[in-house]
Enzyme design. Sequence first.
Site, PDB file in Angstrom:
ATOM      1  CD  GLU A 150       4.692  -2.954   9.512  1.00 47.21           C
ATOM      2  OE1 GLU A 150       5.791  -2.610   9.051  1.00 47.21           O
ATOM      3  OE2 GLU A 150       3.678  -2.234   9.463  1.00 47.21           O
ATOM      4  CG  ASN A 192       4.043   1.683  10.473  1.00 42.81           C
ATOM      5  OD1 ASN A 192       4.003   2.909  10.523  1.00 42.81           O
ATOM      6  ND2 ASN A 192       3.090   0.963   9.902  1.00 42.81           N
ATOM      7  CB  ALA A 209      -0.938  -0.013   1.209  1.00 42.00           C
ATOM      8  CG  ASN A 240      -7.533   3.931  13.490  1.00 37.42           C
ATOM      9  OD1 ASN A 240      -7.379   2.731  13.685  1.00 37.42           O
ATOM     10  ND2 ASN A 240      -6.777   4.612  12.646  1.00 37.42           N
ATOM     11  CG  ASN A 296       2.129   3.408  14.284  1.00 38.69           C
ATOM     12  OD1 ASN A 296       1.087   3.980  13.982  1.00 38.69           O
ATOM     13  ND2 ASN A 296       3.160   3.349  13.455  1.00 38.69           N
ATOM     14  N   GLY A 340       4.137   1.644  -0.719  1.00 42.12           N
ATOM     15  CA  GLY A 340       4.973   1.740  -1.913  1.00 42.12           C
ATOM     16  C   GLY A 340       4.194   2.240  -3.115  1.00 42.12           C
ATOM     17  CG  ASN A 368      -0.964   0.151  14.328  1.00 46.44           C
ATOM     18  OD1 ASN A 368      -1.640   1.168  14.214  1.00 46.44           O
ATOM     19  ND2 ASN A 368      -0.077  -0.202  13.417  1.00 46.44           N
ATOM     20  CE  LYS A 378       2.921   6.226  11.710  1.00 44.18           C
ATOM     21  NZ  LYS A 378       3.645   5.895  10.473  1.00 44.18           N
TER      22      LYS A 378
END
Length: 297
Positions: A263, A107, A14, A205, A191, A16, A195, A187
């Site tokens: 991740e 991330n 997404a 969210n 996250n 990239g 996340n 960040k």
Amino acid sequence: MANQLKVGIIGAGAMGLLYAANFANISELTLFTRRKEQSDLLNQKGLSLKDNSELKNIHIQATVITDAEKLSEQELLIIAVKQYSLKTILPLLRSIPERVPLLFIQNGAAHLDSMPLLGNKRTILLGISEHGAGREDDTTVIWRGHGRTKYSIYQGELNEAVIKILDSNPDFPVEKHASYLDIINEKLFINAVINPLTAVLQVQNGKLLENKEWHELLKTIVKEIQTVLPVENALEKVEVICQVTATNFSSMALDRMNNRMTEIDGIVLPILEKGESLPTLHALYHLIKGLEGESDV
């Protein structure tokens, strides 16, 4: 095209695809994909960008990540692979000529440990992306949320041509900051709260603010993380992101909903390794690792 800077983007997920769509008109762009099937499709069909009700088809050049000759021609490489894929491409990155600046937009913070492995002679930029994006298929990306790219120089220096290209698209702002740790930690903090919570609950969210119990859980996690990763006005910053991305699913929530690897190790593990007084975050970490195990990803 001959006078344009040669910009390469490694990774055609997404992020990239989104970065390729936004750099295509201001540079001589090459998108490097893991699968030849995807690069062939992009060369044939172009890249489709969905932004609200607008649909753009953008002609781009794509090739596989193993195209060493094309990689070595680039004047800026943006590394847009997922955090957990970075180690697998480190040997490839090390083989790229040292004159080529590398911009990382992963991330989390786990990739910081890999930077010394790239040597001390090349220019390395560490950045974060505030954009929201979703890949619909191999050639289509949905721009779910507009934001900024923030970066700082980890080592080396930038030439004027690279500075100019990073600053040349007002619709896709790129900001230079003094401290890479400051932008990455902020960040990372946000996250690490949003996340895993949304991934376990599988909600958008904004639900973390709308649901009273989930909001209390969010505040508990913020307090825990503050003990090992102090960020100014942390709760306010987390809540603002939840508000402005209220209808979005986090990348980790989307990964879980699609039975993909998350991740979590790049985002939450670096924080857990800072201290033991994080019981709620520890629980979320093990919940997600357990879910990954059940899905066999």
